[in-house]
Design a protein around this motif. Structure first.
Motif, PDB file in Angstrom:
ATOM      1  N   PHE A 112     -34.600 -31.151   2.059  1.00 31.12           N
ATOM      2  CA  PHE A 112     -35.344 -31.713   3.194  1.00 31.12           C
ATOM      3  C   PHE A 112     -36.759 -31.153   3.311  1.00 31.12           C
ATOM      4  O   PHE A 112     -37.453 -31.443   4.281  1.00 31.12           O
ATOM      5  CB  PHE A 112     -34.572 -31.446   4.498  1.00 31.12           C
ATOM      6  CG  PHE A 112     -33.232 -32.123   4.554  1.00 31.12           C
ATOM      7  CD1 PHE A 112     -33.130 -33.500   4.695  1.00 31.12           C
ATOM      8  CD2 PHE A 112     -32.061 -31.378   4.446  1.00 31.12           C
ATOM      9  CE1 PHE A 112     -31.890 -34.135   4.736  1.00 31.12           C
ATOM     10  CE2 PHE A 112     -30.817 -31.995   4.485  1.00 31.12           C
ATOM     11  CZ  PHE A 112     -30.726 -33.378   4.632  1.00 31.12           C
ATOM     12  N   ASP A 113     -37.182 -30.345   2.329  1.00 32.09           N
ATOM     13  CA  ASP A 113     -38.489 -29.694   2.455  1.00 32.09           C
ATOM     14  C   ASP A 113     -39.636 -30.690   2.587  1.00 32.09           C
ATOM     15  O   ASP A 113     -40.620 -30.427   3.258  1.00 32.09           O
ATOM     16  CB  ASP A 113     -38.745 -28.766   1.243  1.00 32.09           C
ATOM     17  CG  ASP A 113     -38.001 -27.431   1.394  1.00 32.09           C
ATOM     18  OD1 ASP A 113     -37.411 -27.208   2.472  1.00 32.09           O
ATOM     19  OD2 ASP A 113     -38.010 -26.630   0.437  1.00 32.09           O
ATOM     20  N   GLU A 149     -28.152 -37.539   5.643  1.00 32.55           N
ATOM     21  CA  GLU A 149     -28.956 -37.002   6.750  1.00 32.55           C
ATOM     22  C   GLU A 149     -28.288 -37.359   8.068  1.00 32.55           C
ATOM     23  O   GLU A 149     -27.476 -38.284   8.136  1.00 32.55           O
ATOM     24  CB  GLU A 149     -30.385 -37.521   6.672  1.00 32.55           C
ATOM     25  CG  GLU A 149     -30.508 -39.033   6.793  1.00 32.55           C
ATOM     26  CD  GLU A 149     -31.959 -39.478   6.939  1.00 32.55           C
ATOM     27  OE1 GLU A 149     -32.736 -39.209   5.997  1.00 32.55           O
ATOM     28  OE2 GLU A 149     -32.301 -40.067   7.983  1.00 32.55           O
ATOM     29  N   ARG A 162     -38.652 -33.000   6.427  1.00 28.75           N
ATOM     30  CA  ARG A 162     -37.727 -32.510   7.450  1.00 28.75           C
ATOM     31  C   ARG A 162     -38.007 -33.088   8.836  1.00 28.75           C
ATOM     32  O   ARG A 162     -37.093 -33.497   9.541  1.00 28.75           O
ATOM     33  CB  ARG A 162     -37.773 -30.976   7.472  1.00 28.75           C
ATOM     34  CG  ARG A 162     -36.695 -30.337   8.346  1.00 28.75           C
ATOM     35  CD  ARG A 162     -36.574 -28.857   8.071  1.00 28.75           C
ATOM     36  NE  ARG A 162     -35.926 -28.579   6.801  1.00 28.75           N
ATOM     37  CZ  ARG A 162     -36.506 -28.046   5.724  1.00 28.75           C
ATOM     38  NH1 ARG A 162     -37.780 -27.693   5.774  1.00 28.75           N
ATOM     39  NH2 ARG A 162     -35.841 -27.850   4.614  1.00 28.75           N
ATOM     40  N   ILE A 188     -29.718 -28.716   7.438  1.00 33.39           N
ATOM     41  CA  ILE A 188     -31.064 -29.310   7.325  1.00 33.39           C
ATOM     42  C   ILE A 188     -32.068 -28.349   6.708  1.00 33.39           C
ATOM     43  O   ILE A 188     -33.186 -28.731   6.375  1.00 33.39           O
ATOM     44  CB  ILE A 188     -31.602 -29.743   8.708  1.00 33.39           C
ATOM     45  CG1 ILE A 188     -30.502 -30.308   9.583  1.00 33.39           C
ATOM     46  CG2 ILE A 188     -32.714 -30.779   8.556  1.00 33.39           C
ATOM     47  CD1 ILE A 188     -30.051 -31.651   9.197  1.00 33.39           C
ATOM     48  N   GLU A 189     -31.672 -27.057   6.609  1.00 31.47           N
ATOM     49  CA  GLU A 189     -32.629 -26.104   6.025  1.00 31.47           C
ATOM     50  C   GLU A 189     -32.623 -26.181   4.503  1.00 31.47           C
ATOM     51  O   GLU A 189     -33.463 -25.567   3.863  1.00 31.47           O
ATOM     52  CB  GLU A 189     -32.290 -24.685   6.502  1.00 31.47           C
ATOM     53  CG  GLU A 189     -31.262 -23.946   5.676  1.00 31.47           C
ATOM     54  CD  GLU A 189     -29.827 -24.480   5.844  1.00 31.47           C
ATOM     55  OE1 GLU A 189     -29.625 -25.372   6.677  1.00 31.47           O
ATOM     56  OE2 GLU A 189     -28.937 -24.002   5.114  1.00 31.47           O
TER      57      GLU A 189
END
Ligand code: ZN
Ligand code: ZN
Length: 269
Positions: free
Chosen positions: A15-16, A222, A19, A10-11
């Protein structure tokens, strides 16, 4: 409904923009636990998983150097891994292993970095998350010779091997984790393998942002999409997706309790 995504990145910059919404959607679709993989985009980002787990209930972290970036590993990185292994939120070493498909790092370097991280995991009493692609013979041999005797377990993540590979892995104490590719029309062989894995060894994952399952194939993946993998696995095993969710969650909780005292969020569903 309860689901667990046993493998997500997820980093990643994908996803910025959204998130927090991604984590919220996961929660509202029943995903109670997520394993945030800490190999990041290379050994300069060993805290990647921990950053995701920080302040978020049900999100746990791994630390490790991916075989793709094995050639970039230095002594400083191994020292940092040793320090991070003591963090409460770190529940496994991964993803580590061998990738002879891409060969982004020379194979002997991949093996050396893999072995050093097995030493680290054993010293820290942490189980493993294994990435293995087209390297089954080497990978399984190393796990049989080097890991089985520790009594610690592990996950063969995004499993793509044969039933014989899965069987050898289970024999060495590993869970078999299936990802979105299980839903792809051409994955007949993989579905045949999945049909034979006992319920107490199964896990499901997304490998977000990669490898989105049908009906989202080709888009960003996701954690909330893990239910599509569970649905597919349920169809193969003759179970409703909810039961797959329950079994795989229980397996995940057993996995993260390896060698560690029970943690406040690791309660039975
Ligand atoms: Zn992987
Ligand atoms: Zn991954």
């Amino acid at each position: 409904m309860i689901f667990t995504d046993s493998h997500a990145h997820i980093e990643f910059p994908d996803f910025d923009e959204d998130r927090e919404q991604v984590f919220e959607r996961a929660q509202s679709s029943g995903v109670q636990y997520i394993l945030a993989i800490g190999s990041g985009t290379g050994p300069h980002r060993l805290r990647a998983g921990l950053e995701m787990a920080e302040g978020r209930d049900g999100v746990y972290a791994t630390i490790g150097i991916h075989p793709h970036e094995a050639r970039l590993a230095t002594e400083t990185h191994f020292q940092e891994l040793g320090q991070l292994a003591a963090d409460q939120r770190v529940v496994a070493v991964g993803e580590i292993g061998l990738d002879y498909h891409y060969d982004h790092s020379p194979r002997d370097v991949q093996r050396e970095v893999f072995l050093r991280q097995l030493d680290l995991a054993e010293r820290s009493r942490l189980p493993l998350v294994i990435h293995c692609r087209e390297a089954w013979e080497d990978c399984l041999r190393i796990l049989e010779e080097r890991w089985k005797r520790t009594g610690l377990r592990g996950i063969l993540h995004c499993f793509t091997g044969s039933y014989e590979d899965a069987h050898r892995g289970m024999d060495a104490g590993f869970y078999i984790s299936f990802a979105g590719n299980l839903t792809f029309p051409k994955a007949t062989n993989l579905r045949e393998v999945a049909a034979k894995i006992p319920l107490d060894r199964l896990l499901v994952e997304t490998d977000s942002p990669f490898l989105a399952p049908l009906p989202h194939r080709g888009k960003r993946n996701e954690p909330s999409f893990v239910r599509f993998v569970a649905q597919q696995l349920g169809a193969i095993q003759g179970l409703p997706a909810e039961e797959v969710g329950q079994y795989t969650t229980q397996n995940f909780l057993n996995f993260i309790r390896q060698g560690q005292p029970a943690k406040p969020h690791a309660q039975m569903p």
